[in-house]
Design a protein around this motif. Structure first.
Motif, mmCIF file in Angstrom:
data_model
loop_
_atom_site.group_PDB
_atom_site.id
_atom_site.type_symbol
_atom_site.label_atom_id
_atom_site.label_comp_id
_atom_site.label_asym_id
_atom_site.label_seq_id
_atom_site.Cartn_x
_atom_site.Cartn_y
_atom_site.Cartn_z
ATOM 1 N N LEU A 85 0.831 -1.208 0.000
ATOM 2 C CA LEU A 85 0.000 0.000 0.000
ATOM 3 C C LEU A 85 0.865 1.257 0.000
ATOM 4 C CD1 LEU A 85 -2.877 -0.809 2.520
ATOM 5 C CD2 LEU A 85 -3.117 -0.344 0.090
ATOM 6 N N ALA A 86 1.883 1.273 0.842
ATOM 7 C CA ALA A 86 2.748 2.451 0.931
ATOM 8 C C ALA A 86 3.525 2.673 -0.358
ATOM 9 C CB ALA A 86 3.702 2.293 2.109
ATOM 10 N N LEU A 87 4.085 1.614 -0.922
ATOM 11 C CA LEU A 87 4.912 1.754 -2.130
ATOM 12 C C LEU A 87 4.074 2.044 -3.372
ATOM 13 C CD1 LEU A 87 7.411 -1.132 -1.390
ATOM 14 C CD2 LEU A 87 7.959 1.304 -1.493
ATOM 15 N N ASP A 88 2.812 1.624 -3.371
ATOM 16 C CA ASP A 88 1.941 1.908 -4.515
ATOM 17 C C ASP A 88 1.512 3.368 -4.565
ATOM 18 O OD1 ASP A 88 2.095 -0.656 -5.417
ATOM 19 O OD2 ASP A 88 0.121 -1.284 -4.699
ATOM 20 N N GLU A 89 1.425 4.008 -3.414
ATOM 21 C CA GLU A 89 1.035 5.423 -3.353
ATOM 22 C C GLU A 89 2.014 6.170 -2.446
ATOM 23 O OE1 GLU A 89 -3.115 6.101 -2.539
ATOM 24 O OE2 GLU A 89 -3.663 4.111 -3.283
ATOM 25 N N PRO A 90 3.274 6.314 -2.872
ATOM 26 C CA PRO A 90 4.309 6.869 -1.985
ATOM 27 C C PRO A 90 4.127 8.360 -1.718
ATOM 28 C CG PRO A 90 5.174 6.563 -4.200
ATOM 29 C CD PRO A 90 3.795 5.963 -4.200
ATOM 30 N N ASP A 91 4.411 8.751 -0.481
ATOM 31 C CA ASP A 91 4.535 10.166 -0.162
ATOM 32 C C ASP A 91 6.032 10.487 -0.075
ATOM 33 O OD1 ASP A 91 5.373 9.050 2.213
ATOM 34 O OD2 ASP A 91 3.635 9.687 3.375
ATOM 35 N N TRP A 93 8.074 10.839 2.483
ATOM 36 C CA TRP A 93 8.829 9.991 3.410
ATOM 37 C C TRP A 93 9.052 8.612 2.814
ATOM 38 C CZ3 TRP A 93 8.449 5.442 6.090
ATOM 39 C CH2 TRP A 93 9.302 5.275 7.174
ATOM 40 N N VAL A 94 8.031 8.043 2.207
ATOM 41 C CA VAL A 94 8.154 6.716 1.607
ATOM 42 C C VAL A 94 9.138 6.749 0.441
ATOM 43 C CG1 VAL A 94 6.908 4.937 0.314
ATOM 44 C CG2 VAL A 94 5.878 5.956 2.349
ATOM 45 N N THR A 95 9.131 7.834 -0.335
ATOM 46 C CA THR A 95 10.062 7.946 -1.471
ATOM 47 C C THR A 95 11.511 7.948 -0.986
ATOM 48 O OG1 THR A 95 8.430 9.162 -2.770
ATOM 49 C CG2 THR A 95 10.740 9.376 -3.422
ATOM 50 N N VAL A 96 11.792 8.698 0.067
ATOM 51 C CA VAL A 96 13.153 8.764 0.598
ATOM 52 C C VAL A 96 13.616 7.400 1.105
ATOM 53 C CG1 VAL A 96 14.572 9.714 2.466
ATOM 54 C CG2 VAL A 96 13.071 11.212 1.152
ATOM 55 N N ASN A 97 12.723 6.671 1.753
ATOM 56 C CA ASN A 97 13.072 5.373 2.347
ATOM 57 C C ASN A 97 12.598 4.194 1.507
ATOM 58 O OD1 ASN A 97 14.104 6.247 5.184
ATOM 59 N ND2 ASN A 97 12.177 7.353 4.970
ATOM 60 N N GLY A 98 12.342 4.462 0.219
ATOM 61 C CA GLY A 98 11.783 3.431 -0.650
ATOM 62 C C GLY A 98 12.642 2.188 -0.771
ATOM 63 N N ALA A 210 13.634 13.966 6.485
ATOM 64 C CA ALA A 210 15.074 13.763 6.373
ATOM 65 C C ALA A 210 15.342 12.307 6.069
ATOM 66 C CB ALA A 210 15.760 14.169 7.679
ATOM 67 N N ALA A 211 16.345 12.069 5.239
ATOM 68 C CA ALA A 211 16.696 10.690 4.890
ATOM 69 C C ALA A 211 17.341 10.008 6.087
ATOM 70 C CB ALA A 211 17.649 10.699 3.703
ATOM 71 N N GLY A 212 17.338 8.688 6.049
ATOM 72 C CA GLY A 212 17.991 7.945 7.114
ATOM 73 C C GLY A 212 17.209 6.728 7.502
ATOM 74 N N ASP A 213 17.477 6.241 8.686
ATOM 75 C CA ASP A 213 16.833 5.043 9.190
ATOM 76 C C ASP A 213 15.327 5.237 9.227
ATOM 77 O OD1 ASP A 213 17.168 3.151 12.286
ATOM 78 O OD2 ASP A 213 16.058 2.804 10.454
ATOM 79 N N VAL A 214 14.586 4.222 8.813
ATOM 80 C CA VAL A 214 13.136 4.344 8.751
ATOM 81 C C VAL A 214 12.510 4.413 10.134
ATOM 82 C CG1 VAL A 214 12.899 3.240 6.532
ATOM 83 C CG2 VAL A 214 12.936 1.853 8.586
ATOM 84 N N ALA A 215 13.247 4.114 11.196
ATOM 85 C CA ALA A 215 12.690 4.188 12.544
ATOM 86 C C ALA A 215 12.968 5.520 13.210
ATOM 87 C CB ALA A 215 13.260 3.063 13.410
ATOM 88 N N VAL A 216 13.556 6.510 12.452
ATOM 89 C CA VAL A 216 13.834 7.801 13.039
ATOM 90 C C VAL A 216 12.539 8.552 13.240
ATOM 91 C CG1 VAL A 216 16.117 7.931 11.989
ATOM 92 C CG2 VAL A 216 14.155 8.890 10.769
ATOM 93 N N THR A 217 12.613 9.688 13.983
ATOM 94 C CA THR A 217 11.415 10.492 14.214
ATOM 95 C C THR A 217 10.863 10.972 12.889
ATOM 96 O OG1 THR A 217 12.296 11.207 16.328
ATOM 97 C CG2 THR A 217 10.517 12.531 15.383
ATOM 98 N N PRO A 218 9.570 10.768 12.601
ATOM 99 C CA PRO A 218 8.994 11.103 11.312
ATOM 100 C C PRO A 218 8.899 12.604 11.104
ATOM 101 C CG PRO A 218 7.314 10.343 12.808
ATOM 102 C CD PRO A 218 8.623 10.123 13.489
ATOM 103 N N PRO A 219 8.587 13.065 9.862
ATOM 104 C CA PRO A 219 8.490 14.491 9.570
ATOM 105 C C PRO A 219 7.305 15.127 10.277
ATOM 106 C CG PRO A 219 7.724 13.186 7.740
ATOM 107 C CD PRO A 219 8.342 12.238 8.713
#
Length: 343
Positions: A85-91, A93-98, A210-219
């Motif tokens: 679902l996330a990869l089909d409609e990326p925002d 944050w999803v694009t950076v951590n794709g 911001a790019a980086g680990d997907v478990a970092v504080t979200p935008p």
């Protein structure tokens, strides 16, 4: 008076508990708290926070975070569905951590049974385990389900549902055909999504992460507010009514205290033989008015608390239970708020 004061204190405790509940309903706050728990290694509790955030606002980032923690918990079929679902409609944050999300989804798929469905008409949906999830049939008709035996229910407007049973081990592939028969009256058949719908995502936020680990504080939170629901309106109405009740009760306590002070002054004058002060003659009306305001305020506060919990029940999809007396619990996974006293 003692029982009224106890009721007032209980209402104030419940009002503060209601405020804590309302504050915990923000999806962005839930995602941040989920990430903090993941950093501490508590994936089990984090899953509850991410799932609640996804239920409240089905954004791509919420779906991705939920899929990542489900992968960590071994919930491979759920993880694959939410990451897709996330990869089909990326925002943003999803694009950076794709890349990380795509790699995680591939790992989940290795542990699942691939099913290729042919012959399904346009607009078809498929219900499958776990949680009787319902989603639009992907382009190409490829699904990933848990190994073992699974039952798929395929539906489409204007067709009778088709039930398909598949079985297989992780990493295997099965090809099936959806033989949907058109309804005799050629009218679209009603398609009622089962509980646990995995549907389309809401509009993604415009903030740049911001790019980086997907478990970092979200935008930061998205600029577009989530649509107001009846349950939310009831919760905030309950908080307003409860606050008004507390204000009325406090006013009543002050007025009753003035009446009591005047009564004590009259009794002291009688004992000491001093002249009667006519200004103290209204002590009874003051005391009665104060008691009336206390009772009215307590009723308003109790009504506000009732409205809040009715609204919370209407909007709650996965929430835990709470019990409130003089101690108010802020629900499963959201901490504890207590107000204690001895009378």
């Amino acid at each position: 008076m003692g029982s009224i004061l106890r009721l007032l204190v209980a209402a104030i405790c419940l009002l503060f508990a209601a405020s804590a509940f309302a504050a915990s309903e923000n999806p962005e706050d839930l995602i941040r708290q989920g990430n903090e728990l993941r950093r501490k290694g508590d994936d089990l509790r984090a899953e509850g926070y991410f799932r609640r955030a996804f239920d409240l606002a089905k954004t791509s980032r919420a779906a991705a975070q939920l899929g990542l923690v489900e992968m960590a918990l071994g919930m491979y079929a759920e993880s694959e569905a939410h990451l897709t679902l996330a990869l089909d409609e990326p925002d943003a944050w999803v694009t950076v951590n794709g890349a990380v999300l795509e790699k995680t989804r591939n790992e989940a798929r290795k542990r699942l049974l691939r099913v290729d469905i042919a012959g399904a008409p346009a607009g078809a949906t498929v219900a499958f385990p776990p949680r009787s999830s319902v989603r639009s049939l992907p382009p190409g008709g490829t699904l990933y389900v848990a190994p073992g035996d699974s039952t798929l229910r395929i539906e489409a407007p204007g067709f009778q549902p088709s039930i398909i049973k598949v079985s297989g081990a992780a990493g295997e592939n099965r090809q099936v055909t959806a033989n949907l028969v058109a309804t005799t009256d050629n009218r679209p058949a009603a398609v009622s999504p089962a509980p646990g719908v995995v549907g389309s995502l809401s509009a993604a936020g415009t903030s740049q992460p911001a790019a980086g680990d997907v478990a970092v504080t979200p935008p930061p939170p998205a600029t577009e507010p989530s649509p107001r629901r009846p349950g939310t309106v009831l919760r905030w109405t309950g908080i307003g009514v409860g606050a008004a009740g507390v204000a009325v009760a406090v006013t009543g306590a002050v007025v009753a205290s003035q009446g009591s002070s005047k009564r004590q002054a009259i009794e002291a004058a009688a004992r000491n033989g001093t002249p009667y002060d006519k200004t103290n003659g209204n002590w009874e009306s003051l005391q009665n008015t104060g008691v009336g305001l206390l009772i009215g305020g307590a009723v308003l506060a109790a009504g506000g608390v009732t409205l809040f919990f009715v609204g919370r029940h209407m909007g709650q999809q996965d929430g835990g239970s709470s019990a409130v007396s003089l101690s108010a619990s802020a629900g499963s996974g959201f901490g504890l708020l207590q107000c204690q006293g001895r009378f």
